[in-house]
Design an enzyme around this catalytic site. Structure first.
Site, PDB file in Angstrom:
ATOM      1  N   LYS A   1       0.863  -1.191   0.000  1.00 56.71           N
ATOM      2  CA  LYS A   1       0.000   0.000   0.000  1.00 56.71           C
ATOM      3  C   LYS A   1       0.886   1.222   0.000  1.00 56.71           C
ATOM      4  O   LYS A   1       2.017   1.172   0.482  1.00 56.71           O
ATOM      5  CB  LYS A   1      -0.864   0.006   1.269  1.00 56.71           C
TER       6      LYS A   1
ATOM      7  N   ASP B   1      -6.950   4.123  -4.639  1.00 54.19           N
ATOM      8  CA  ASP B   1      -7.513   3.990  -3.297  1.00 54.19           C
ATOM      9  C   ASP B   1      -8.135   5.357  -2.973  1.00 54.19           C
ATOM     10  O   ASP B   1      -8.392   6.151  -3.891  1.00 54.19           O
ATOM     11  CB  ASP B   1      -6.395   3.609  -2.300  1.00 54.19           C
TER      12      ASP B   1
HETATM   13  N1  GLU Z   1      -7.509   0.150  -2.980  1.00 50.59           N
HETATM   14  C1  GLU Z   1      -8.156  -1.092  -3.187  1.00 50.59           C
HETATM   15  C2  GLU Z   1      -8.119  -1.935  -1.929  1.00 50.59           C
HETATM   16  O1  GLU Z   1      -7.941  -1.450  -0.841  1.00 50.59           O
HETATM   17  C3  GLU Z   1      -7.647  -1.838  -4.410  1.00 50.59           C
HETATM   18  C4  GLU Z   1      -6.194  -1.723  -4.670  1.00 50.59           C
HETATM   19  C5  GLU Z   1      -5.782  -2.238  -6.052  1.00 50.59           C
HETATM   20  O2  GLU Z   1      -6.602  -2.332  -6.936  1.00 50.59           O
HETATM   21  O3  GLU Z   1      -4.591  -2.501  -6.179  1.00 50.59           O
HETATM   22  O4  GLU Z   1      -8.347  -3.113  -1.985  1.00 50.59           O
END
Ligand code: GLU
Length: 419
Positions: free
Chosen positions: A109, A149
């Site tokens: 992340k 995100d």
């Molecule tokens: N932000 C989304 C999550 O928390 C998806 C992240 C992505 O697609 O890499 O799952």
């Protein structure tokens, strides 16, 4: 969007959930330490000379948590509360999330601590490019694949892809959530909401909820909240209450999701929506509205020990990441409220990101129907895995999700050896 009193470390909180499942699996201390410790963490300084001539310094983060099952995957968040602890917690949640739905990925992340609403378009682009430049040596379509995100969108992903491609040649597979014109996938924008709907659709008959006519309270009207509400409403649910940062709006007959969206687009908030019989309440009143299904789709920590007792729902479907604290979890369990945990319920987003990455690597395109069909299959199959683990150990679905995930990650790590 919450009234937390003290703020425990988000990463510690995730690890408490991890330990609950690790105890059941009798995982050794060494294995626990290995699986909790992030693979790589980065903090970068991001200087920006703004449009208005101001010199500002931002901080950017990327935590790569685990790569045992494949390249690391996870969103980039632009938010004032994005700090190392939060990003680390979210990175580990991505490891467990990708494992729960059995995608061939690890977890990561990232984030920039900023308020994107205060930045001009040009400043946002410069900041995104600077961040990507700093990260360019550490991400890649077989290393770490960022996605959208909170506070980021397809446009931000396009800038990231473009900046990375300056160094590595045209590389659509390095980020997901891109615009369709640049290799984005059909259905990515609505994927988290749609996946949440598939999860609710799968569990509803098991707990005696008839979706046609069921009532829903929705916390947060961002991308996840809006699409979840849309699909639930299409299945016959009534959205009896919805909230955003400015307040809660309620109507016993149900709110029209598209009209709420129009109000939000025109004025910046759903609170601008007016109709006969609509009640306007405080933001925090949302959680105690009576509804069959509560969808928290805002920030982490929204349901905590001081408000869990006031919930009046039968099912909590977590659209946000870690919206429920462990203390609140225990209260909900005691009150007989079923929780579809974040690492399952909101995994639709990363699942369609995976479909996008597959399409990029194969230089192919799937139509929207195929994306939706395959997403439904993934969400329903993962539910079966969770339900089996819940039965095996007589545990709630969150602990079951961690059991399924830890088994997969620990198994892959063991087979790879010291890596
Ligand atoms: N932000 C989304 C999550 O928390 C998806 C992240 C992505 O697609 O890499 O799952």
């Amino acid at each position: 969007m919450n009234d937390r009193i003290a703020r425990p470390s988000a990463f510690d909180t995730v690890n408490r959930l991890f330990d609950r499942a690790a105890d059941l699996l009798e995982l050794s201390e060494e294995k626990r330490t290995e699986l909790k410790t992030p693979y790589r963490e980065m903090m970068v300084r991001l200087p920006l000379l703004t449009d208005s001539g101001e010199q500002k310094i931002y901080k950017g983060y990327r935590v790569q948590h685990d790569n045992s099952r494949g390249p690391m995957k996870g969103g980039i968040r632009f938010h004032p509360e994005a700090d190392l602890d939060e990003v680390r917690a979210l990175a580990s949640l991505m490891t467990w999330k990708t494992a729960v739905v059995n995608l061939p990925y690890g977890g990561a992340k990232g984030g920039i601590q900023c308020d994107p609403s205060e930045l001009s378009d040009l400043d946002l682009e410069r900041l995104t490019r600077r961040f990507t430049h700093r990260m360019e040596g550490f991400i890649g379509d077989h290393e770490d694949i960022p996605g959208p995100d909170m506070g980021t969108n397809a446009r931000v992903m396009a800038w990231m892809m473009d900046e990375y491609s300056k160094f590595h040649g045209f590389s659509p597979g390095v980020v997901t959530g891109k615009p369709l014109e640049l290799g984005g996938s059909a259905g990515r924008l609505s994927a988290t909401g749609r996946g949440l709907f598939f999860a609710v659709e799968r569990i509803a008959p098991e707990i005696g909820i008839e979706l046609d006519g069921a009532t829903v309270a929705l916390q947060g009207f961002g991308n996840v909240g809006y699409w979840a509400a849309r699909f639930l409403a299409d299945a016959g649910c009534r959205i009896v209450a919805a909230s955003d940062v400015r307040g809660t709006i309620a109507h016993p007959d149900g709110l029209d999701v598209d009209q709420l969206q129009q109000a939000a687009e025109a004025s910046g908030s759903i609170m601008a929506f007016e109709a006969d019989g609509v009640r306007k309440l405080d933001r925090d009143d949302l959680l105690s509205q009576k509804a069959d299904i509560l969808v928290p789709a805002a920030l982490g920590g929204a349901i905590h020990e001081h408000n869990a007792g006031t919930l009046q729902c039968r099912l909590v479907a977590e659209g946000a990441n870690h919206p429920t604290t462990p203390e609140a979890d225990a209260i909900l369990a005691e009150r007989g409220i079923t929780v579809l945990p974040d690492i399952y319920a909101n995994a639709g987003g990363v699942t369609v990101s995976y479909f996008e990455w597959v399409q990029n690597l194969q230089q192919m395109r799937w139509d929207a129907e195929r994306v939706d069909r395959e997403l439904r299959e993934v969400m329903h199959a993962a539910y079966d895995d969770l339900a089996a683990a819940a039965q095996e150990f007589d545990i709630d679905l969150r602990t079951a999700a961690f059991v399924v995930a830890i088994r997969r990650v620990a198994g892959a790590a063991r087979l790879r050896g010291m890596h």
